[in-house]
Design a protein around this motif. Structure first.
Motif, PDB file in Angstrom:
ATOM      1  N   UNK A  34       0.650  -9.596   7.368  1.00 38.00           N
ATOM      2  CA  UNK A  34       1.024  -8.728   8.633  1.00 38.00           C
ATOM      3  C   UNK A  34       0.700  -7.299   8.157  1.00 38.00           C
ATOM      4  N   UNK A  35       0.417  -6.808   7.147  1.00 41.68           N
ATOM      5  CA  UNK A  35       0.075  -5.672   6.649  1.00 41.68           C
ATOM      6  C   UNK A  35      -1.425  -5.427   7.059  1.00 41.68           C
ATOM      7  N   UNK A  36      -2.185  -6.601   6.844  1.00 40.91           N
ATOM      8  CA  UNK A  36      -3.444  -6.462   7.130  1.00 40.91           C
ATOM      9  C   UNK A  36      -4.049  -6.602   8.604  1.00 40.91           C
ATOM     10  N   UNK A  37      -2.997  -7.073   9.223  1.00 38.11           N
ATOM     11  CA  UNK A  37      -3.212  -7.276  10.809  1.00 38.11           C
ATOM     12  C   UNK A  37      -2.819  -5.984  11.550  1.00 38.11           C
ATOM     13  N   UNK A  38      -1.967  -5.291  10.875  1.00 33.80           N
ATOM     14  CA  UNK A  38      -1.765  -3.689  11.395  1.00 33.80           C
ATOM     15  C   UNK A  38      -2.994  -3.023  11.101  1.00 33.80           C
ATOM     16  N   UNK A  39      -3.717  -3.118  10.097  1.00 33.52           N
ATOM     17  CA  UNK A  39      -5.091  -2.425   9.933  1.00 33.52           C
ATOM     18  C   UNK A  39      -6.025  -2.878  10.837  1.00 33.52           C
ATOM     19  N   UNK A  93       0.795  -1.453  -0.024  1.00 36.83           N
ATOM     20  CA  UNK A  93       0.040  -0.102  -0.007  1.00 36.83           C
ATOM     21  C   UNK A  93       0.806   1.410  -0.147  1.00 36.83           C
ATOM     22  N   UNK A  94       2.229   1.304   0.182  1.00 36.10           N
ATOM     23  CA  UNK A  94       2.963   2.110   0.342  1.00 36.10           C
ATOM     24  C   UNK A  94       2.973   2.797   1.648  1.00 36.10           C
ATOM     25  N   UNK A 118     -19.237   0.706   1.681  1.00 44.35           N
ATOM     26  CA  UNK A 118     -17.655   0.931   2.276  1.00 44.35           C
ATOM     27  C   UNK A 118     -16.897  -0.176   2.350  1.00 44.35           C
ATOM     28  N   UNK A 119     -17.448  -1.104   2.703  1.00 38.90           N
ATOM     29  CA  UNK A 119     -16.668  -2.420   2.875  1.00 38.90           C
ATOM     30  C   UNK A 119     -16.144  -2.896   1.493  1.00 38.90           C
ATOM     31  N   UNK A 120     -17.007  -2.787   0.507  1.00 36.98           N
ATOM     32  CA  UNK A 120     -16.830  -3.540  -0.978  1.00 36.98           C
ATOM     33  C   UNK A 120     -15.866  -2.537  -1.474  1.00 36.98           C
ATOM     34  N   UNK A 121     -15.954  -1.134  -1.258  1.00 38.65           N
ATOM     35  CA  UNK A 121     -15.034  -0.404  -1.629  1.00 38.65           C
ATOM     36  C   UNK A 121     -13.315  -0.555  -1.377  1.00 38.65           C
ATOM     37  N   UNK A 122     -13.399  -0.850   0.137  1.00 34.85           N
ATOM     38  CA  UNK A 122     -12.442  -1.138   0.641  1.00 34.85           C
ATOM     39  C   UNK A 122     -11.568  -2.531   0.073  1.00 34.85           C
ATOM     40  N   UNK A 123     -12.579  -3.499  -0.187  1.00 32.62           N
ATOM     41  CA  UNK A 123     -11.995  -4.908  -0.659  1.00 32.62           C
ATOM     42  C   UNK A 123     -11.358  -4.641  -2.155  1.00 32.62           C
ATOM     43  N   UNK A 124     -12.088  -3.905  -2.773  1.00 35.22           N
ATOM     44  CA  UNK A 124     -11.685  -3.699  -4.258  1.00 35.22           C
ATOM     45  C   UNK A 124     -10.553  -3.058  -4.199  1.00 35.22           C
ATOM     46  N   UNK A 125     -10.045  -2.042  -3.303  1.00 36.42           N
ATOM     47  CA  UNK A 125      -8.857  -1.445  -3.241  1.00 36.42           C
ATOM     48  C   UNK A 125      -7.645  -2.231  -2.816  1.00 36.42           C
ATOM     49  N   UNK A 126      -8.090  -3.220  -1.689  1.00 33.51           N
ATOM     50  CA  UNK A 126      -7.126  -4.030  -1.137  1.00 33.51           C
ATOM     51  C   UNK A 126      -6.644  -4.957  -2.335  1.00 33.51           C
ATOM     52  N   UNK A 127      -7.458  -5.735  -3.053  1.00 32.41           N
ATOM     53  CA  UNK A 127      -7.101  -6.585  -4.090  1.00 32.41           C
ATOM     54  C   UNK A 127      -6.369  -6.010  -5.314  1.00 32.41           C
ATOM     55  N   UNK A 128      -6.913  -4.880  -5.647  1.00 36.57           N
ATOM     56  CA  UNK A 128      -6.290  -4.032  -6.747  1.00 36.57           C
ATOM     57  C   UNK A 128      -4.843  -3.545  -6.528  1.00 36.57           C
ATOM     58  N   UNK A 129      -4.497  -3.218  -5.439  1.00 39.13           N
ATOM     59  CA  UNK A 129      -3.265  -2.726  -5.067  1.00 39.13           C
ATOM     60  C   UNK A 129      -2.313  -4.031  -5.088  1.00 39.13           C
TER      61      UNK A 129
END
Length: 211
Positions: free
Chosen positions: A98-103, A12-13, A71-82
């Motif tokens: 680990x990145x997702x755990x930190x979120x 995710x940068x 909001x959940x769908x938009x976030x899922x889309x961004x996670x997978x796209x990135x």
């Protein structure tokens, strides 16, 4: 002496997109069955398939408000796209988790995300993402020949060779141009220099730390 770089998300940068932060907050109390149905619809959308019917059915059957589902769908889309934009040689599965755990994303949802990003659907997702990304046309065909002007308006240029080039691009366009031999040699030298520098960088680590 050793240096430890600051923790940076591997896909995710340095800055977390707001869609993903919002998704993380709204995943509380979401059951895994609903999550998986939403994830399946998002994957279908990324692959270019029509998922409007599935999303409508989910919205009608879910106890969650439509705004929260969005909001959940938009976030899922961004996670997978990135995630699928980063080659698996650079993005490791454990680092992704680990990145997702930190979120503060629940562990069972992290497993589902990981199964998509590193599973059999990845190839299709990469292809669909690549097709949708903006890109410049590529070179499909390249032709050249050396031409010598026997006579011209300037005697100084008489019998001076030049290189005629023609490129056909993937968008169907043709580009023709003439390059003096001196410029062609300069181009050849610079291309060779860039290739050498790229090769040198590949042999070297980005950061070397010595005691």
């Amino acid at each position: 002496m050793s240096l430890t770089p600051a923790k940076v998300s591997s896909f995710l940068g340095g800055r977390i997109p707001p869609e993903i932060e919002s998704m993380s907050r709204n995943l509380k109390d979401v059951d895994q069955e609903t999550f998986r149905k939403l994830l399946k619809a998002v994957v279908s959308a990324l692959e270019g398939r029509d998922c409007r019917g599935a999303m409508k059915a989910l919205a009608e059957s879910s106890v969650l408000p439509q705004e929260r589902l969005g909001l959940i769908v938009a976030g899922m889309h961004r996670v997978l796209s990135e995630a699928v934009r980063v080659p698996t040689s650079l993005l490791k599965q454990e680092a992704f988790k680990e990145d997702l755990r930190e979120l503060r994303i629940p562990e069972e949802f992290i497993t589902d995300f990981s199964s998509v990003v590193f599973g059999t659907r990845r190839v299709a997702l990469e292809a669909a993402t690549s097709d949708n990304d903006p890109h410049l046309p590529s070179v499909e065909e390249f032709r050249w020949r050396v031409d010598v002007a026997i006579s011209s308006s300037s005697l100084a240029r008489a019998l001076q060779p030049s290189v005629l080039m023609q490129m056909k691009l993937s968008d169907g366009s043709f580009h023709r141009f003439e390059v003096p031999v001196s410029r062609f040699q300069e181009l050849r030298y610079n291309v060779a220099l860039i290739l050498k520098e790229m090769n040198d960088l590949e042999k070297r680590g980005i950061l070397k730390i010595q005691d």
